[in-house]
Scaffold this active site. Structure first.
Site, mmCIF file in Angstrom:
data_model
loop_
_atom_site.group_PDB
_atom_site.id
_atom_site.type_symbol
_atom_site.label_atom_id
_atom_site.label_comp_id
_atom_site.label_asym_id
_atom_site.label_seq_id
_atom_site.Cartn_x
_atom_site.Cartn_y
_atom_site.Cartn_z
ATOM 1 N N THR A 8 0.850 -1.197 0.000
ATOM 2 C CA THR A 8 0.000 0.000 0.000
ATOM 3 C C THR A 8 0.875 1.232 0.000
ATOM 4 O OG1 THR A 8 -1.815 1.151 1.122
ATOM 5 C CG2 THR A 8 -0.176 0.173 2.552
ATOM 6 N N ASP A 63 -8.167 -3.258 -1.130
ATOM 7 C CA ASP A 63 -8.810 -2.280 -2.003
ATOM 8 C C ASP A 63 -10.161 -1.951 -1.385
ATOM 9 O OD1 ASP A 63 -8.532 -0.622 -4.221
ATOM 10 O OD2 ASP A 63 -9.832 -1.890 -5.442
HETATM 11 P P1 ITT Z 1 -3.434 1.834 -1.809
HETATM 12 O O1 ITT Z 1 -4.223 1.460 -3.058
HETATM 13 O O2 ITT Z 1 -2.028 2.226 -2.070
HETATM 14 O O3 ITT Z 1 -3.557 0.783 -0.727
HETATM 15 P P2 ITT Z 1 -5.403 3.971 -1.556
HETATM 16 O O4 ITT Z 1 -5.525 5.066 -0.548
HETATM 17 O O5 ITT Z 1 -5.414 4.333 -3.007
HETATM 18 O O6 ITT Z 1 -4.097 3.142 -1.159
HETATM 19 P P3 ITT Z 1 -7.861 2.397 -1.971
HETATM 20 O O7 ITT Z 1 -7.712 2.367 -3.447
HETATM 21 O O8 ITT Z 1 -8.228 1.147 -1.262
HETATM 22 O O9 ITT Z 1 -6.521 2.901 -1.259
HETATM 23 O O10 ITT Z 1 -8.874 3.478 -1.494
HETATM 24 C C1 ITT Z 1 -9.733 4.181 -2.340
HETATM 25 C C2 ITT Z 1 -10.022 5.534 -1.713
HETATM 26 O O11 ITT Z 1 -10.857 5.350 -0.592
HETATM 27 C C3 ITT Z 1 -8.773 6.282 -1.254
HETATM 28 O O12 ITT Z 1 -8.928 7.642 -1.579
HETATM 29 C C4 ITT Z 1 -8.769 6.092 0.244
HETATM 30 O O13 ITT Z 1 -8.246 7.223 0.915
HETATM 31 C C5 ITT Z 1 -10.254 5.922 0.552
HETATM 32 N N1 ITT Z 1 -10.418 4.998 1.672
HETATM 33 C C6 ITT Z 1 -10.071 3.681 1.697
HETATM 34 N N2 ITT Z 1 -10.302 3.178 2.923
HETATM 35 C C7 ITT Z 1 -10.783 4.186 3.673
HETATM 36 C C8 ITT Z 1 -11.159 4.321 5.010
HETATM 37 O O14 ITT Z 1 -11.082 3.298 5.868
HETATM 38 N N3 ITT Z 1 -11.590 5.501 5.433
HETATM 39 C C9 ITT Z 1 -11.668 6.552 4.596
HETATM 40 N N4 ITT Z 1 -11.300 6.542 3.337
HETATM 41 C C10 ITT Z 1 -10.865 5.361 2.858
#
Ligand code: ITT
Length: 182
Positions: A8, A63
């Site tokens: 991540t 994800d």
């Molecule tokens: P990685 O893919 O590098 O793990 P990312 O932040 O891009 O990091 P995701 O694609 O899983 O992760 O997340 C999609 C979006 O949703 C991203 O903008 C995150 O900040 C947000 N998100 C994911 N989990 C969250 C949570 O528990 N609380 C708030 N926002 C979240």
């Protein structure tokens, strides 16, 4: 202590994994680029991404997405792109005239050890009318889980893990791990 690699680029996710997994694992954060395909479901994204990561095994990928009822599930699989472009303020603006505030946060965790296993956690809740709190990351300031008054951004990591989509997916992962060799 056993090692588990979390792929991540999001330090907020790492904090949540470490808080729940630290008794059993040393969770290493690896911020590698991995192929994130544009797919209809979070599960497809995770399965596809894990295929190229054998060398980091045991390895997990997470994800997640926010699915808002009034916006027909948007931003969903586009949550990362929408956070980078519209942000929380943009979502609040889209929702300004909406009385139906229901939403679901979903987290899909993929584990690659000898084979691929998928764990899913959902957290129903509501989109608030203005941002609250400074903790957490991403959409946390605008999401209140059902049965609570505070946004995720107003909770500690421990409190968030108790109810969140990621906490639920992680507990399913822990249960699985207790029955397998890792
Ligand atoms: P990685 O893919 O590098 O793990 P990312 O932040 O891009 O990091 P995701 O694609 O899983 O992760 O997340 C999609 C979006 O949703 C991203 O903008 C995150 O900040 C947000 N998100 C994911 N989990 C969250 C949570 O528990 N609380 C708030 N926002 C979240």
């Amino acid at each position: 202590m056993r090692e588990l690699n979390l792929i991540t680029s999001n330090p907020g996710k790492l904090r949540e994994y470490r808080e729940l997994l630290s008794e059993r694992f040393h969770v290493n954060m690896k911020s590698l680029e991995y192929p994130e395909i544009q797919a209809d479901t979070l599960e497809e994204v995770v399965c596809h991404a894990l295929e190229g990561l054998q060398e980091y095994s045991p390895v997990i990928i997470d994800d997640s997405g926010l699915f808002i009822d009034a916006l027909k599930g948007f931003p969903g699989v586009y949550s990362a792109y929408v956070m980078d472009t519209l942000g929380c303020d943009g979502i609040l603006k889209l929702m300004e005239q909406e009385n139906d505030r229901k939403a679901n946060f979903r987290c899909v965790v993929g584990l690659l050890d000898e084979e691929i296993e998928i764990f899913t956690g959902d957290c129903p809740g509501e989109i608030v009318r203005s941002k609250r709190g400074t903790g957490g990351f991403g959409y946390d300031p605008i999401f209140v889980p059902s049965g609570y008054d505070h946004t995720f951004a107003e909770m500690s990591v421990q409190e968030k893990n108790l109810v969140s989509h990621r906490g639920r997916a992680m507990r399913a992962l822990i249960k699985h791990i207790s029955f397998t060799r890792i």
